[in-house]
Design a protein around this motif. Structure first.
Motif, PDB file in Angstrom:
ATOM      1  N   LEU A 463       1.446   4.602   2.308  1.00  0.00           N
ATOM      2  CA  LEU A 463       2.496   3.856   3.497  1.00  0.00           C
ATOM      3  C   LEU A 463       1.866   3.804   4.778  1.00  0.00           C
ATOM      4  N   ALA A 464       1.092   5.022   5.138  1.00  0.00           N
ATOM      5  CA  ALA A 464       0.784   5.124   6.276  1.00  0.00           C
ATOM      6  C   ALA A 464      -0.503   4.180   6.557  1.00  0.00           C
ATOM      7  N   HIS A 465      -1.134   3.531   5.514  1.00  0.00           N
ATOM      8  CA  HIS A 465      -2.300   2.713   5.552  1.00  0.00           C
ATOM      9  C   HIS A 465      -1.547   1.203   5.401  1.00  0.00           C
ATOM     10  N   GLY A 466      -0.295   0.992   5.269  1.00  0.00           N
ATOM     11  CA  GLY A 466       0.158  -0.029   5.240  1.00  0.00           C
ATOM     12  C   GLY A 466       0.401  -0.438   3.648  1.00  0.00           C
ATOM     13  N   GLY A 467       0.050   0.253   2.986  1.00  0.00           N
ATOM     14  CA  GLY A 467       0.183  -0.087   1.463  1.00  0.00           C
ATOM     15  C   GLY A 467       1.247   0.425   0.694  1.00  0.00           C
ATOM     16  N   ARG A 468       1.215   0.632  -0.554  1.00  0.00           N
ATOM     17  CA  ARG A 468       2.259   1.108  -1.337  1.00  0.00           C
ATOM     18  C   ARG A 468       1.820   1.993  -2.621  1.00  0.00           C
ATOM     19  N   LEU A 469       2.529   2.793  -3.256  1.00  0.00           N
ATOM     20  CA  LEU A 469       2.156   3.460  -4.543  1.00  0.00           C
ATOM     21  C   LEU A 469       3.483   3.402  -5.258  1.00  0.00           C
ATOM     22  N   THR A 470       3.334   2.781  -6.617  1.00  0.00           N
ATOM     23  CA  THR A 470       4.332   2.531  -7.473  1.00  0.00           C
ATOM     24  C   THR A 470       3.921   3.222  -9.010  1.00  0.00           C
ATOM     25  N   VAL A 471       4.879   3.341  -9.783  1.00  0.00           N
ATOM     26  CA  VAL A 471       4.619   4.073 -11.168  1.00  0.00           C
ATOM     27  C   VAL A 471       5.104   3.057 -12.136  1.00  0.00           C
ATOM     28  N   GLU A 472       4.432   2.691 -13.382  1.00  0.00           N
ATOM     29  CA  GLU A 472       5.037   2.121 -14.512  1.00  0.00           C
ATOM     30  C   GLU A 472       4.812   2.737 -15.538  1.00  0.00           C
ATOM     31  N   SER A 473       5.564   2.598 -16.894  1.00  0.00           N
ATOM     32  CA  SER A 473       5.463   3.070 -18.032  1.00  0.00           C
ATOM     33  C   SER A 473       5.044   1.931 -18.895  1.00  0.00           C
ATOM     34  N   ARG A 474       3.869   2.239 -19.603  1.00  0.00           N
ATOM     35  CA  ARG A 474       3.207   0.951 -20.375  1.00  0.00           C
ATOM     36  C   ARG A 474       4.018   0.870 -21.775  1.00  0.00           C
ATOM     37  N   THR A 475       4.011  -0.267 -22.180  1.00  0.00           N
ATOM     38  CA  THR A 475       4.787  -0.484 -23.415  1.00  0.00           C
ATOM     39  C   THR A 475       4.510   0.237 -24.687  1.00  0.00           C
ATOM     40  N   GLY A 476       2.862   0.242 -24.815  1.00  0.00           N
ATOM     41  CA  GLY A 476       2.153   1.054 -25.828  1.00  0.00           C
ATOM     42  C   GLY A 476       2.386   2.441 -25.637  1.00  0.00           C
ATOM     43  N   GLY A 477       2.781   2.837 -24.385  1.00  0.00           N
ATOM     44  CA  GLY A 477       2.775   4.600 -24.087  1.00  0.00           C
ATOM     45  C   GLY A 477       1.769   4.683 -22.991  1.00  0.00           C
ATOM     46  N   GLY A 478       2.254   5.837 -22.095  1.00  0.00           N
ATOM     47  CA  GLY A 478       1.501   6.151 -21.276  1.00  0.00           C
ATOM     48  C   GLY A 478       1.847   5.773 -19.948  1.00  0.00           C
ATOM     49  N   VAL A 479       1.489   6.291 -18.715  1.00  0.00           N
ATOM     50  CA  VAL A 479       2.129   5.987 -17.578  1.00  0.00           C
ATOM     51  C   VAL A 479       0.808   5.428 -16.512  1.00  0.00           C
ATOM     52  N   ARG A 480       1.092   4.805 -15.686  1.00  0.00           N
ATOM     53  CA  ARG A 480       0.122   4.225 -14.876  1.00  0.00           C
ATOM     54  C   ARG A 480       0.630   4.339 -13.274  1.00  0.00           C
ATOM     55  N   PHE A 481      -0.118   4.925 -12.437  1.00  0.00           N
ATOM     56  CA  PHE A 481       0.383   4.975 -11.046  1.00  0.00           C
ATOM     57  C   PHE A 481      -0.624   3.658 -10.460  1.00  0.00           C
ATOM     58  N   ILE A 482      -0.061   3.042  -9.478  1.00  0.00           N
ATOM     59  CA  ILE A 482      -0.667   1.748  -9.187  1.00  0.00           C
ATOM     60  C   ILE A 482      -0.751   1.912  -7.593  1.00  0.00           C
ATOM     61  N   VAL A 483      -1.762   1.718  -6.747  1.00  0.00           N
ATOM     62  CA  VAL A 483      -1.996   1.818  -5.194  1.00  0.00           C
ATOM     63  C   VAL A 483      -2.571   0.511  -4.759  1.00  0.00           C
ATOM     64  N   TRP A 484      -1.644  -0.064  -3.916  1.00  0.00           N
ATOM     65  CA  TRP A 484      -2.250  -1.150  -3.223  1.00  0.00           C
ATOM     66  C   TRP A 484      -2.330  -1.004  -1.963  1.00  0.00           C
ATOM     67  N   LEU A 485      -3.789  -1.266  -1.225  1.00  0.00           N
ATOM     68  CA  LEU A 485      -4.113  -1.107   0.119  1.00  0.00           C
ATOM     69  C   LEU A 485      -4.509  -2.196   0.852  1.00  0.00           C
ATOM     70  N   PRO A 486      -3.904  -2.812   1.881  1.00  0.00           N
ATOM     71  CA  PRO A 486      -4.561  -3.861   2.820  1.00  0.00           C
ATOM     72  C   PRO A 486      -6.221  -3.375   3.100  1.00  0.00           C
ATOM     73  N   ARG A 487      -6.862  -4.291   3.220  1.00  0.00           N
ATOM     74  CA  ARG A 487      -8.134  -3.931   3.929  1.00  0.00           C
ATOM     75  C   ARG A 487      -8.180  -3.496   5.148  1.00  0.00           C
ATOM     76  N   GLU A 488      -7.270  -3.696   6.030  1.00  0.00           N
ATOM     77  CA  GLU A 488      -7.439  -3.167   7.230  1.00  0.00           C
ATOM     78  C   GLU A 488      -6.177  -2.305   7.833  1.00  0.00           C
ATOM     79  N   ALA A 489      -6.369  -0.992   7.623  1.00  0.00           N
ATOM     80  CA  ALA A 489      -5.092  -0.093   7.758  1.00  0.00           C
ATOM     81  C   ALA A 489      -4.941  -0.118   9.347  1.00  0.00           C
ATOM     82  N   ALA A 490      -3.408   0.004   9.723  1.00  0.00           N
ATOM     83  CA  ALA A 490      -3.200   0.132  11.281  1.00  0.00           C
ATOM     84  C   ALA A 490      -3.869   1.083  11.803  1.00  0.00           C
ATOM     85  N   SER A 491      -4.358   1.206  13.014  1.00  0.00           N
ATOM     86  CA  SER A 491      -4.715   2.329  13.782  1.00  0.00           C
ATOM     87  C   SER A 491      -3.403   2.981  14.365  1.00  0.00           C
ATOM     88  N   PRO A 492      -3.745   4.477  14.619  1.00  0.00           N
ATOM     89  CA  PRO A 492      -2.822   5.091  15.260  1.00  0.00           C
ATOM     90  C   PRO A 492      -2.342   4.868  16.620  1.00  0.00           C
TER      91      PRO A 492
END
Length: 492
Positions: A463-492
């Motif tokens: 979130l601090a980079h302007g992105g997000r982190l989610t989780v999803e359960s796969r149909t065939g089994g298992g768990v996947r964490f997905i991180v999406w980040l913009p190429r340009e994070a906001a400066s402090p």
């Protein structure tokens, strides 16, 4: 031709005793009186009316002569008769209000009526009736009262109380300011000096503001009649009150704001103390332990039980260091309003590769695969993203089966970069997905390696980079964490 002073009654009533040459002047005077005038006989029938009375009645002047008042003015006649009766009794009546309609087409009007007895040689000859239409004046006064009430209501809503003073002596106040000061009525303030309710240490401030005519807000502390001190914000303006220069003062009770400011100050002080304790007081003895265990391991010549003991101590020190880092990040995020990131140009796969290598060394029996494609360049805080990756990877390694491989996949697209961490053997029900990122959640298989803040901090970094982190359960089994980040994070 000029209008005659008197209109004769059909039965030949006697004419006026005034000299003939005076009648034009007397008629001009009566018509210039600015109000309706009627001369009535002793039977209260009009002998003559001026043009203004004819206009009020909506009839020609001659149409009034000899007609009874109930027939001429049916709406106002009942109110006029008592006044006319007083005039017949020899009494002058002035400024009597009457409400009604002299002419049906004009509607009801506010009238000011006067009557006087008309004497001829000392004998009562009739009555003089004059009527002035004050409808517009009454309506304007009503509008002024309504506007005044409206402005008072606005003032009551806009501030917590207001009052007027002349050289410090209160001349007017509203009920709200009286209540604010613990009084039962505004009348208890009138005539008293406002300094009575100002805390001693603020009286010089108030006197200075009065003498300089300050028109910007300033703060004082007032003292209620019960001794309670209340912080107030004051805004004053120079005004005129009944022809004299005065000051209009508006007050706002800022007790809640001051209490909030004090809470914020205490929180900031607590935050600084806590961060200082965690960051310095705990790290210093921990570093001594780490240096000592490291020196013992490098020294050599230890027996096997001694080596195992030193190894356990070194491992415990690393776990303690990890907990301190997590607690510091959690405290900063909660008390400082979020994690601070310092983005710099970099390539994400280089950051993730270093984390994967470290985890492979720490877990030699686990399979950890890394795949990447696309453009993985951007501006990010590399140490923070390394922490995010390590937290995700550590979580799936900790909770997943020993024989289940872990796959990390990096993918660069036009909008940003995606990091997916997948474990086929890890199962998390969909209804528990949201709870995974709650702080201090350590899962069903609790581990001593942390405080249960890893996934929470990982999401805060995204979130601090302007992105997000989610989780999803796969149909065939298992768990996947997905991180999406913009190429340009906001400066402090």
């Amino acid at each position: 031709m000029p209008q005659s002073l008197l209109h004769r009654l059909p039965d030949g009533a006697p004419s006026s005793a005034a000299p003939e040459e005076s009648r034009p002047f007397l008629g001009a005077f009566l018509n210039a009186a600015g109000c309706g005038v009627a001369l009535l006989d002793r039977e209260l029938r009009p002998l003559w009316v001026n043009a203004a009375m004819a206009a009020l009645s909506g009839q020609e002047p001659r149409a009034h002569v000899g007609r009874p008042l109930p027939e001429l003015w049916p709406q106002v006649a009942p109110a006029l008769f008592p006044l006319l009766a007083r005039a017949l009794a020899g009494e002058d009546v002035t400024e009597a209000p009457v409400y009604g309609a002299l002419a049906a087409s004009a509607g009801e009007r506010h009238l000011r009526v006067g009557t006087s007895p008309a004497l001829n040689g000392g004998a009562l000859a009739g009555v003089v009736l004059w009527v002035r239409d004050e409808t517009e004046r009454v309506r304007e006064e009503q509008r002024l009262r309504e506007r005044e009430a409206h402005m008072r209501s606005l003032a009551d809503v806009a501030c917590d109380g207001h009052f007027l003073h002349i050289d410090g002596k209160v001349v007017e106040a509203n009920r709200a300011v009286a209540t604010l000061l613990g009084l039962t009525s505004p009348s208890q303030m009138r005539g008293r000096n406002l300094a009575e309710w100002v805390a001693p240490e603020f009286r010089q401030t108030v006197l200075g503001a009065m003498s300089r005519g300050v028109e910007t807000p300033y703060e004082v502390v007032c003292v209620r009649v019960d001794g309670q001190r209340i912080p107030l914000e004051v805004l004053a303006r120079d005004v005129t009150w009944e022809g004299q220069p005065a000051r209009l003062v508006a007050l706002w009770d800022i007790s809640s704001r001051k209490a909030s400011e004090e809470r914020v100050a205490r929180t900031e002080h607590f935050r600084d103390q806590l961060l200082g304790v965690i960051g310095t007081d705990l790290r210093t003895p921990l570093q001594s332990i780490q240096l000592g265990t490291g020196a013992l391991q490098r020294l050599g010549g230890l027996e096997e039980p001694q080596r195992r003991l030193v190894g356990h101590m070194a491992q415990a020190a690393r776990r303690m260091e990890r907990m301190i880092h997590e607690l510091l990040d959690f405290t900063r995020e909660r008390l400082a309003g979020g994690l601070v990131v310092r983005p710099e140009p970099g390539v994400l796969d280089l950051v993730v590769e270093r984390v994967v290598e470290e985890r492979r060394l720490a877990h030699p029996g686990r399979t950890i695969q890394l795949e990447s494609d696309g453009d993985l360049r951007g501006r990010w805080d590399a140490p923070r993203l390394a922490q995010l990756t390590d937290n995700l990877l550590g979580s799936v390694l900790q909770h997943g089966p020993e024989d289940a491989p872990v796959l990390l996949r990096l993918s660069g697209t036009v909008g940003g970069v995606t990091l997916a961490v997948h474990n086929d053997g890890l199962v998390v029900p969909a209804e528990e997905h949201a709870a995974l990122f709650e702080p201090f959640r350590r899962g069903r298989a609790a581990s001593p390696d942390g405080l249960g803040l890893g996934l929470y901090i990982a999401r805060q970094i995204a979130l601090a980079h302007g992105g997000r982190l989610t989780v999803e359960s796969r149909t065939g089994g298992g768990v996947r964490f997905i991180v999406w980040l913009p190429r340009e994070a906001a400066s402090p």
